[in-house]
Design an enzyme around this catalytic site. Structure first.
Site, PDB file in Angstrom:
ATOM      1  N   LYS A  10     -19.709 -21.514  20.805  1.00 31.66           N
ATOM      2  CA  LYS A  10     -19.252 -22.533  19.851  1.00 31.66           C
ATOM      3  C   LYS A  10     -18.140 -23.374  20.476  1.00 31.66           C
ATOM      4  CE  LYS A  10     -20.816 -19.849  15.939  1.00 31.66           C
ATOM      5  NZ  LYS A  10     -20.548 -18.804  14.952  1.00 31.66           N
TER       6      LYS A  10
ATOM      7  N   GLN B 222     -15.941 -15.787  11.801  1.00 31.64           N
ATOM      8  CA  GLN B 222     -17.067 -15.173  12.518  1.00 31.64           C
ATOM      9  C   GLN B 222     -17.365 -13.796  11.922  1.00 31.64           C
ATOM     10  OE1 GLN B 222     -18.859 -16.689  15.125  1.00 31.64           O
ATOM     11  NE2 GLN B 222     -20.216 -14.936  14.836  1.00 31.64           N
TER      12      GLN B 222
ATOM     13  N   ASP C  75     -19.699 -23.371   7.483  1.00 31.87           N
ATOM     14  CA  ASP C  75     -20.819 -22.426   7.528  1.00 31.87           C
ATOM     15  C   ASP C  75     -21.647 -22.502   6.254  1.00 31.87           C
ATOM     16  OD1 ASP C  75     -21.461 -20.954   9.734  1.00 31.87           O
ATOM     17  OD2 ASP C  75     -19.951 -19.397   9.406  1.00 31.87           O
TER      18      ASP C  75
END
Ligand code: NAD
Length: 284
Positions: free
Chosen positions: A53, A97, A120
């Site tokens: 990322k 995460q 997200d």
């Protein structure tokens, strides 16, 4: 018949090229898109995902920072960090995460992220907006699948779509996106009776199961578009999808490979969501 290969690596590259220009234009207007990734877990795969990322952000000019939290971190400290990022004007996207350390409360942490910074698309407000057909950040993997279908020119409106898997991060949002694209959608899962009879009806078949080569050629309609979300590590260390690629490619109209299909698109859509969040901040 041999299926058209849907190349996720190439699509992700094209998306990044477009984003680079958008990021440059935003910077000229005084907004430098920023993404914060919180790593509060010890899963080895997470280290790789986070590094990927960071690299992807760098390629398009998004300022990314990774906040690594030690195993001794408390829930209060995690929430305080999220709140700091919520109020930081240089940060437009916050990503927690997963999985996080077992002693932490994942649901509470995800809820603490401001919905407009939830790149997200996991926040209940954003999941609810997707359900209602309102504009909101959409979970990156299903958003990437939709982008691949559109770029490949797969007809969607009025078509039968079947999604195998009903997780909150893939199966459910995928079904909602296909519905929004006017597909007639069926969701299948581990309790579905006679799964092959359902999947054989699908013009668009999405596999998000987590079982190596589970979808066999006899489960697929001739000419269908098959999107393989699965990432399964085999004993020899290699990776394969949920679809028996070699057999299904001979029958499907379109197919995504693993690796090189949905995977690269997930990160590309994270970048898209971050740039969209920065644009929204500019217009706020
Ligand atoms: P999950 O374990 O949360 O959900 C799996 C789903 O599959 C469940 O809803 C279950 O009902 C269904 N299922 C299990 N066995 C079944 C069976 N025998 N018949 C029918 N349905 C069955 O998994 P997830 O988080 O949705 O991920 C699914 C797969 O996608 C995994 O391989 C994961 O690694 C992969 N994944 C890939 C990306 C990416 O970027 N490409 C992102 C997220 C997940």
């Amino acid at each position: 018949m041999s299926a058209n290969l849907i190349d996720g690596k190439q699509a992700a590259k094209e998306i990044r090229i477009g984003l680079r220009k958008e990021v440059a234009a935003l910077k000229e207007k005084g907004v430098a898109p920023g993404l914060a990734v919180i790593l509060a877990g010890s899963d080895p795969a997470s280290q790789i995902y986070v590094a990927n990322k960071e690299k992807a952000c760098e390629k398009v000019g998004i300022a990314s920072q990774t906040i690594r939290m030690p195993e001794t971190v408390t829930q209060a400290e995690l929430l305080a960090e999220i709140e700091r990022l919520n109020t930081d004007p240089a940060i437009h996207g916050i990503l927690l995460q997963l999985p996080i350390y077992k002693h932490l409360n994942e649901r509470e942490a995800l809820l603490a992220i401001r919905p407009e910074k939830d790149v997200d698309g996991f926040h209940p407000i954003n999941a609810g907006k997707l359900f209602l057909g309102e504009k909101a950040p959409v979970a990156c993997t299903p958003a990437g699948c939709m982008e691949l279908l559109r770029r490949a020119g797969v007809p969607l409106s009025g078509k039968r779509a079947v999604v195998i898997g009903r997780s909150n991060i893939v199966g459910k949002p995928m079904s909602m996106l296909l519905l929004a694209a006017n597909c007639t959608v069926t969701m299948c899962h581990s309790r579905t009776v006679d799964l092959p009879s359902v999947t054989r009806e699908a013009d668009i078949l999405v596999a998000a199961i987590g079982r190596p080569r589970f979808v066999t050629a006899d489960m697929v309609k001739e000419g269908a578009a098959v999107i393989d979300v699965g990432i399964n590590r085999l004993e020899d260390g290699s990776i394969c999808g949920d679809v028996d690629y070699d057999a299904v490619a001979g029958k499907a109209g379109w197919i995504t490979p693993v690796p090189g299909g949905v995977g690269p698109m997930t990160i590309a859509m994270l970048l898209v969501n971050t740039v969209e969040a920065a644009k929204a901040a500019l217009n706020a």
